[in-house]
Scaffold this motif. Structure first.
Motif, short mmCIF file in Angstrom:
data_model
loop_
_atom_site.label_atom_id
_atom_site.label_comp_id
_atom_site.label_asym_id
_atom_site.label_seq_id
_atom_site.Cartn_x
_atom_site.Cartn_y
_atom_site.Cartn_z
N ARG A 61 0.88 -1.17 0.00
CA ARG A 61 0.00 0.00 0.00
C ARG A 61 0.91 1.22 0.00
O ARG A 61 1.76 1.36 0.89
N ARG A 62 0.76 2.05 -0.98
CA ARG A 62 1.59 3.26 -1.09
C ARG A 62 3.08 2.93 -0.95
O ARG A 62 3.79 3.52 -0.13
N ASP A 63 3.54 1.96 -1.74
CA ASP A 63 4.95 1.56 -1.78
C ASP A 63 5.48 1.00 -0.47
O ASP A 63 6.69 0.95 -0.25
N GLU A 64 4.60 0.58 0.41
CA GLU A 64 5.02 -0.04 1.68
C GLU A 64 4.37 -1.42 1.78
O GLU A 64 3.17 -1.57 1.55
N ILE A 65 5.16 -2.44 2.11
CA ILE A 65 4.62 -3.79 2.31
C ILE A 65 3.87 -3.80 3.63
O ILE A 65 4.45 -3.49 4.68
N VAL A 66 2.58 -4.14 3.58
CA VAL A 66 1.74 -4.10 4.77
C VAL A 66 1.06 -5.44 5.08
O VAL A 66 0.28 -5.53 6.01
N GLY A 67 1.36 -6.47 4.29
CA GLY A 67 0.76 -7.76 4.55
C GLY A 67 1.49 -8.87 3.83
O GLY A 67 2.23 -8.63 2.88
N MET A 68 1.28 -10.10 4.33
CA MET A 68 1.91 -11.26 3.73
C MET A 68 1.04 -12.49 3.90
O MET A 68 0.21 -12.56 4.82
N ALA A 69 1.22 -13.42 2.99
CA ALA A 69 0.57 -14.72 3.08
C ALA A 69 1.58 -15.77 2.65
O ALA A 69 2.15 -15.68 1.56
N SER A 70 1.81 -16.75 3.50
CA SER A 70 2.70 -17.85 3.13
C SER A 70 1.85 -19.04 2.70
O SER A 70 0.88 -19.40 3.36
N VAL A 71 2.22 -19.60 1.56
CA VAL A 71 1.45 -20.69 0.97
C VAL A 71 2.39 -21.82 0.56
O VAL A 71 3.57 -21.62 0.31
N SER A 72 1.80 -23.00 0.51
CA SER A 72 2.54 -24.18 0.07
C SER A 72 1.57 -25.09 -0.66
O SER A 72 0.43 -25.29 -0.21
N ILE A 73 2.01 -25.62 -1.80
CA ILE A 73 1.20 -26.58 -2.55
C ILE A 73 2.04 -27.84 -2.69
O ILE A 73 2.81 -28.00 -3.64
N PRO A 74 1.93 -28.75 -1.71
CA PRO A 74 2.75 -29.96 -1.73
C PRO A 74 2.51 -30.79 -2.99
O PRO A 74 1.39 -30.89 -3.50
N THR A 75 3.60 -31.37 -3.49
CA THR A 75 3.52 -32.17 -4.72
C THR A 75 3.85 -33.63 -4.49
O THR A 75 3.79 -34.41 -5.41
N GLY A 76 4.21 -33.99 -3.28
CA GLY A 76 4.62 -35.37 -3.00
C GLY A 76 3.46 -36.34 -2.99
O GLY A 76 2.30 -35.96 -3.19
N PRO A 77 3.78 -37.60 -2.77
CA PRO A 77 2.73 -38.63 -2.75
C PRO A 77 1.76 -38.41 -1.60
O PRO A 77 2.13 -37.90 -0.54
N LYS A 78 0.51 -38.79 -1.83
CA LYS A 78 -0.53 -38.69 -0.82
C LYS A 78 -0.97 -40.09 -0.42
O LYS A 78 -0.86 -41.02 -1.21
#
Length: 156
Positions: A61-78
């Motif tokens: 927002r207005r050239d300032e980082i104000v939020g984050m989200a960490s994500v993961s999409i595992p690809t290994g065997p289920k």
């Protein structure tokens, strides 16, 4: 603006992580540790970003980082008892307290959903602490619903 984080963003990632940690520690001090130095989790976040299946999305927002989200999409065997679908795990999301109630959380969640879709996931899975009623209501308003219940019993 939404962008993918890189190692140069580690300071602001740690700052945002500490902010959400403080809120969790206040509500659950027996589970979440007290704040330490700002960069104490830098290695954790750098390792997360280094994994091929994981990303951190940042919102500005207005050239300032104000939020984050960490994500993961595992690809290994289920396990064979699970259906064959890819799931995006949203492991942490935070909007700085100074930037809340401005629609940035919704924009960040839409970016998470877009990232998941672009990377072959058919759903987003997240966990929210029971005390965090505002987050629960936020996710419900975005179409998320109950999936499972985690229970804990402290052993003495």
């Amino acid at each position: 603006m939404i962008k993918k984080a890189n190692k140069d963003d580690i300071k602001v990632i740690c700052f945002l992580s500490n902010e959400i940690n403080a809120e969790h520690h206040d509500a659950m001090p027996n589970t979440f540790s007290a704040l330490g130095e700002i960069a104490r989790d830098a290695d954790l976040w750098l390792a997360h970003m280094a994994r091929e299946e994981s990303d951190i999305l940042l919102i500005e927002r207005r050239d300032e980082i104000v939020g984050m989200a960490s994500v993961s999409i595992p690809t290994g065997p289920k396990p064979s008892f699970l259906t064959d679908k890819r799931t995006c795990h949203l492991t942490t999301i935070v909007v700085a307290s100074s930037a809340r109630r401005q629609g940035l959380g919704k924009k960040l969640m839409r970016a998470v959903e877009g990232h998941a879709h672009e990377n072959g996931a058919s759903e987003v899975l997240l966990e929210v602490m029971q005390f965090n009623h505002s987050a629960i209501n936020f996710y419900l308003s975005m179409g998320y619903g109950d999936f499972s219940t985690k229970l804990v019993k402290p052993l003495t």
